[in-house]
Design a protein around this motif. Sequence first.
Motif, PDB file in Angstrom:
ATOM      1  N   LYS A  10       0.698  -0.911   0.089  1.00 36.01           N
ATOM      2  CA  LYS A  10       0.024  -0.145   0.021  1.00 36.01           C
ATOM      3  C   LYS A  10       0.898   1.257  -0.013  1.00 36.01           C
TER       4      LYS A  10
ATOM      5  N   PRO B  75      -3.393   7.731   0.573  1.00 32.16           N
ATOM      6  CA  PRO B  75      -4.529   6.948   0.184  1.00 32.16           C
ATOM      7  C   PRO B  75      -5.176   7.362  -0.922  1.00 32.16           C
TER       8      PRO B  75
ATOM      9  N   ASP C  56      -2.914   5.902  -3.585  1.00 30.18           N
ATOM     10  CA  ASP C  56      -3.320   4.399  -3.549  1.00 30.18           C
ATOM     11  C   ASP C  56      -4.416   4.000  -4.425  1.00 30.18           C
TER      12      ASP C  56
ATOM     13  N   GLU D 252      -3.543  -6.578  -1.188  1.00 28.86           N
ATOM     14  CA  GLU D 252      -2.183  -6.354  -0.136  1.00 28.86           C
ATOM     15  C   GLU D 252      -1.499  -7.710   0.398  1.00 28.86           C
TER      16      GLU D 252
END
Length: 299
Positions: free
Chosen positions: A143, A147, A150, A166
């Motif tokens: 990751k 965010p 991501d 993940e």
Amino acid sequence: MKFLIYLIAYPILWIVSKLPFSVFYIVSDFFYILLYRIIGYRKKTVRENIKLAMPELSDTEVKRIERESFRHLCDIFLEMIKTFTISEKELKKRFVFTNLDTVLNIEKDNKSIMLFCAHYANWEWTIILDRLIQSQGYAVYKKINNPYFDQLFIKIRSRFNTILVEIKDTIRLIRKNETENKHGVYAFISDQSPMISQTNCWQEFMGVEVPIYTGGEALCKKFNMVPMYLDVKFIKRGHYEATFVPLLKEGENVKEVPNYELMTRFLKETEQTIRKAPAYYFWTHKRWKHRGNKPANIK
């Protein structure tokens, strides 16, 4: 702040992804000059890595590989962005699998594949495989801290049906799939440098003893998968060929292979790939940073 950075970067990335390839690589050349000539990003690390891995090379050869590797590094970064909008037809033309029948035959045997990959050439475009096979393709990834980026990169890498998973969720996903008789191709980038505290195996890579990840091998043996190495070859700028290389000998049962032997074979295949054309390896990665720090309790 992370969202602000994302808002600024997103339209720029999208515009770059829409550039025709004739202009696209001019942009890459600009970044090469900026990154290598002006900023000198990790230039010392790259030079040290090349000298450490291939001490037989002259200074002139090292510098040539160094320059070419930085140029290719910029290409890889922009090609990843290009994945944002590239068409399926175009990507199939630029990333070609030379022996796809190898995977198709394994599918007929109702088996999953553990695909061991390296940071070589363009590993990102492997995602087009999902448009050519019946099984579901999975890419194991780490990751990103931001965010928003991501989620963006998950979106980009999932465009052609690849599912990103993940690392921490991998074993649970594979167990569920195998229980439900759903076979897949699981791609692991397996040449990273793990934390010393998280590994119990050290092996030679490019003549230097380093810690290695063994999770992919353990999962492969646990779920009776077929281990393959993806040998990617740089053809010309923006064009690659990938070949599936079996990591099992004829008639060999994966469950009976000695521990860490699959990783030994993977590393040997990766070394051969690098030595043939070293400029296309990801030399900025600090793969050998733990050398000389092997714990006394590890054989």
